[in-house]
Design a protein around this motif. Structure first.
Motif, PDB file in Angstrom:
ATOM      1  N   UNK A 143      16.548  35.943   0.411  1.00 36.24           N
ATOM      2  CA  UNK A 143      17.716  36.384  -0.338  1.00 36.24           C
ATOM      3  C   UNK A 143      18.750  35.262  -0.390  1.00 36.24           C
ATOM      4  N   UNK A 144      19.259  34.988  -1.616  1.00 31.37           N
ATOM      5  CA  UNK A 144      20.207  33.884  -1.799  1.00 31.37           C
ATOM      6  C   UNK A 144      21.453  34.298  -2.594  1.00 31.37           C
ATOM      7  N   UNK A 145      21.840  35.565  -2.492  1.00 28.42           N
ATOM      8  CA  UNK A 145      23.085  35.984  -3.120  1.00 28.42           C
ATOM      9  C   UNK A 145      22.900  36.570  -4.507  1.00 28.42           C
ATOM     10  N   UNK A 196      31.023  41.566   3.717  1.00 24.50           N
ATOM     11  CA  UNK A 196      31.188  40.104   3.721  1.00 24.50           C
ATOM     12  C   UNK A 196      32.052  39.662   4.904  1.00 24.50           C
ATOM     13  N   UNK A 197      31.869  38.409   5.353  1.00 24.56           N
ATOM     14  CA  UNK A 197      32.679  37.893   6.460  1.00 24.56           C
ATOM     15  C   UNK A 197      34.048  37.427   5.969  1.00 24.56           C
ATOM     16  N   UNK A 198      34.169  37.135   4.668  1.00 26.18           N
ATOM     17  CA  UNK A 198      35.451  36.726   4.081  1.00 26.18           C
ATOM     18  C   UNK A 198      35.388  36.980   2.578  1.00 26.18           C
ATOM     19  N   UNK A 199      36.556  37.110   1.949  1.00 20.56           N
ATOM     20  CA  UNK A 199      36.605  37.351   0.505  1.00 20.56           C
ATOM     21  C   UNK A 199      37.725  36.526  -0.118  1.00 20.56           C
ATOM     22  N   UNK A 222      24.761  33.293   4.915  1.00 19.87           N
ATOM     23  CA  UNK A 222      23.742  32.423   4.321  1.00 19.87           C
ATOM     24  C   UNK A 222      23.851  32.271   2.805  1.00 19.87           C
ATOM     25  N   UNK A 223      24.795  32.982   2.191  1.00 22.69           N
ATOM     26  CA  UNK A 223      24.928  32.929   0.734  1.00 22.69           C
ATOM     27  C   UNK A 223      26.244  33.564   0.330  1.00 22.69           C
ATOM     28  N   UNK A 224      26.565  33.457  -0.961  1.00 26.01           N
ATOM     29  CA  UNK A 224      27.754  34.089  -1.520  1.00 26.01           C
ATOM     30  C   UNK A 224      27.341  35.063  -2.619  1.00 26.01           C
ATOM     31  N   UNK A 225      28.193  36.044  -2.875  1.00 25.02           N
ATOM     32  CA  UNK A 225      28.030  36.949  -4.008  1.00 25.02           C
ATOM     33  C   UNK A 225      29.282  36.824  -4.860  1.00 25.02           C
ATOM     34  N   UNK A 240      22.608  39.214 -11.845  1.00 25.01           N
ATOM     35  CA  UNK A 240      21.398  38.670 -11.232  1.00 25.01           C
ATOM     36  C   UNK A 240      21.477  38.695  -9.710  1.00 25.01           C
ATOM     37  N   UNK A 241      20.322  38.935  -9.093  1.00 25.24           N
ATOM     38  CA  UNK A 241      20.162  38.819  -7.644  1.00 25.24           C
ATOM     39  C   UNK A 241      19.094  37.753  -7.407  1.00 25.24           C
ATOM     40  N   UNK A 242      19.392  36.785  -6.528  1.00 22.23           N
ATOM     41  CA  UNK A 242      18.548  35.611  -6.379  1.00 22.23           C
ATOM     42  C   UNK A 242      17.696  35.659  -5.122  1.00 22.23           C
ATOM     43  N   UNK A 243      16.383  35.504  -5.328  1.00 20.82           N
ATOM     44  CA  UNK A 243      15.475  35.262  -4.221  1.00 20.82           C
ATOM     45  C   UNK A 243      15.299  33.760  -4.081  1.00 20.82           C
ATOM     46  N   UNK A 244      14.144  33.327  -3.561  1.00 19.99           N
ATOM     47  CA  UNK A 244      13.886  31.897  -3.455  1.00 19.99           C
ATOM     48  C   UNK A 244      13.543  31.337  -4.841  1.00 19.99           C
TER      49      UNK A 244
END
Length: 333
Positions: A143-145, A196-199, A222-225, A240-244
């Motif tokens: 998963x990449x965001x 999220x850890x921050x926004x 590990x990624x951003x949205x 879109x949702x990004x895999x590898x």
């Protein structure tokens, strides 16, 4: 049968009433409106006539089981609070409340009324295509965001340009892009990715200090949205949702009409189901199931309540990052 009262006479109230009736779990009992005439005009658009029109909350909250609240955002808190105090189940249109202080007061009030249930009506997370997205995400290699888009020109924006101050575009009524269309991609992001850890929120402000559109960034380890939303322009970009190498492409993050899965070679497969004519049927049924059998449905209820609470906190954090203050914040301090 759940006796239902409603606050609000807009298109979304009509849609929820029709959805509720299609579940056969509800019976529309009362319509609250500022004037009898306005309420009667709204009633004339419905397929039922045996309904009372009331102009006070005390009349509304008598002899009903649940209320659906679709008034301007800033009014949700007092109307929901009065309903809970009267022992009425609450379904409030998103966003439920202006800030975490209001949410905390409601949560405490619910603790002293254990037979009352509270729901935030975020219809898309209840739909089958949302569940398909969630399941497919679990099958991605890595998963990449994501990038979620929901930008639609408001029917009230022309009035704003002409010099008016529509409620939905004012801070006084806890309005603006983030607290309207922005709730859809934010609900999806927190439901699918967690807290999220921050926004960070980068808004385009209107002359009255409310946000007309903007970009919200949700930071995870590990990624951003990224969320793009607004009421002052139209966008036709998908989400879109990004895999590898794989990607899940969603035609509209709020409506979920079509969802496609692209493999690492770029081959597309449509994985969505046909959506219902009324997208609120599934949430109306879910809420009815909990009201009718709260013990058996406790896990689902707690899951949706905690999700609503986290969305409320994140909305506030995003506003804080952009320096947008609502009068409701000052009233609660």
């Amino acid at each position: 049968m759940i006796k239902l009262g409603v606050i609000g006479t807009s298109w979304i109230t009509k849609m929820f009433i029709e959805a509720a009736q299609k579940t056969t779990a509800y019976e529309l009992s009362k319509i609250y409106s500022r004037t009898i005439e306005r309420g009667e005009n709204f009633l004339s658009t419905l397929s039922t006539n045996d309904v009372s029109i009331v102009t006070t909350l005390s009349d509304l909250y008598t002899n009903i089981d649940a209320v659906y609240i679709a008034s301007p955002n800033a009014l949700h808190f007092e109307q929901a609070k009065a309903a809970i105090e009267a022992g009425i189940n609450v379904i409030v249109e998103k966003p439920a409340f202006s800030n975490p202080t209001e949410f905390a007061i409601i949560e405490e009030l619910l603790a002293s009324h254990p037979d009352v249930r509270f729901f935030e009506a975020a219809r898309h997370v209840h739909q089958s295509n949302f569940k398909i997205i969630e399941q497919t995400m679990g099958e991605l290699t890595q998963l990449q965001g994501a990038t979620f888009v929901y930008q639609k020109y408001s029917s009230r924006y022309d009035a704003y340009l002409a010099g008016d101050e529509p409620n939905v575009l004012t801070r006084e009524f806890s309005g603006g892009a983030l607290y309207d269309l922005g709730v859809y991609p934010l609900y999806a992001a927190i439901s699918l990715f967690g807290t999220p850890r921050a926004v960070q929120y980068l808004p385009t402000l209107l002359r009255n200090g409310a946000d007309g559109k903007g970009t919200a960034n949700l930071f995870f380890d590990d990624y951003n949205v990224t969320l793009l939303f607004g009421k002052s322009a139209n966008s036709y970009l998908p989400s879109e949702i990004y895999g590898l190498k794989e990607t899940i492409v969603i035609s509209n993050i709020a409506e979920l009409e079509e969802v496609k899965y692209y493999d690492g070679e770029g081959n597309a497969d449509t994985i969505s189901e046909k959506v219902a004519d009324n997208p609120m049927i599934k949430e109306a049924q879910d809420f009815a199931d909990i009201i009718n059998d709260p013990v058996a449905q406790h896990e689902h209820y707690n899951q949706w309540f905690q999700l609503a609470k986290q969305v409320n906190q994140t909305l506030f954090d995003l506003r804080q990052s952009a320096g947008i203050v609502f009068p409701a914040d000052e009233l609660q301090n």
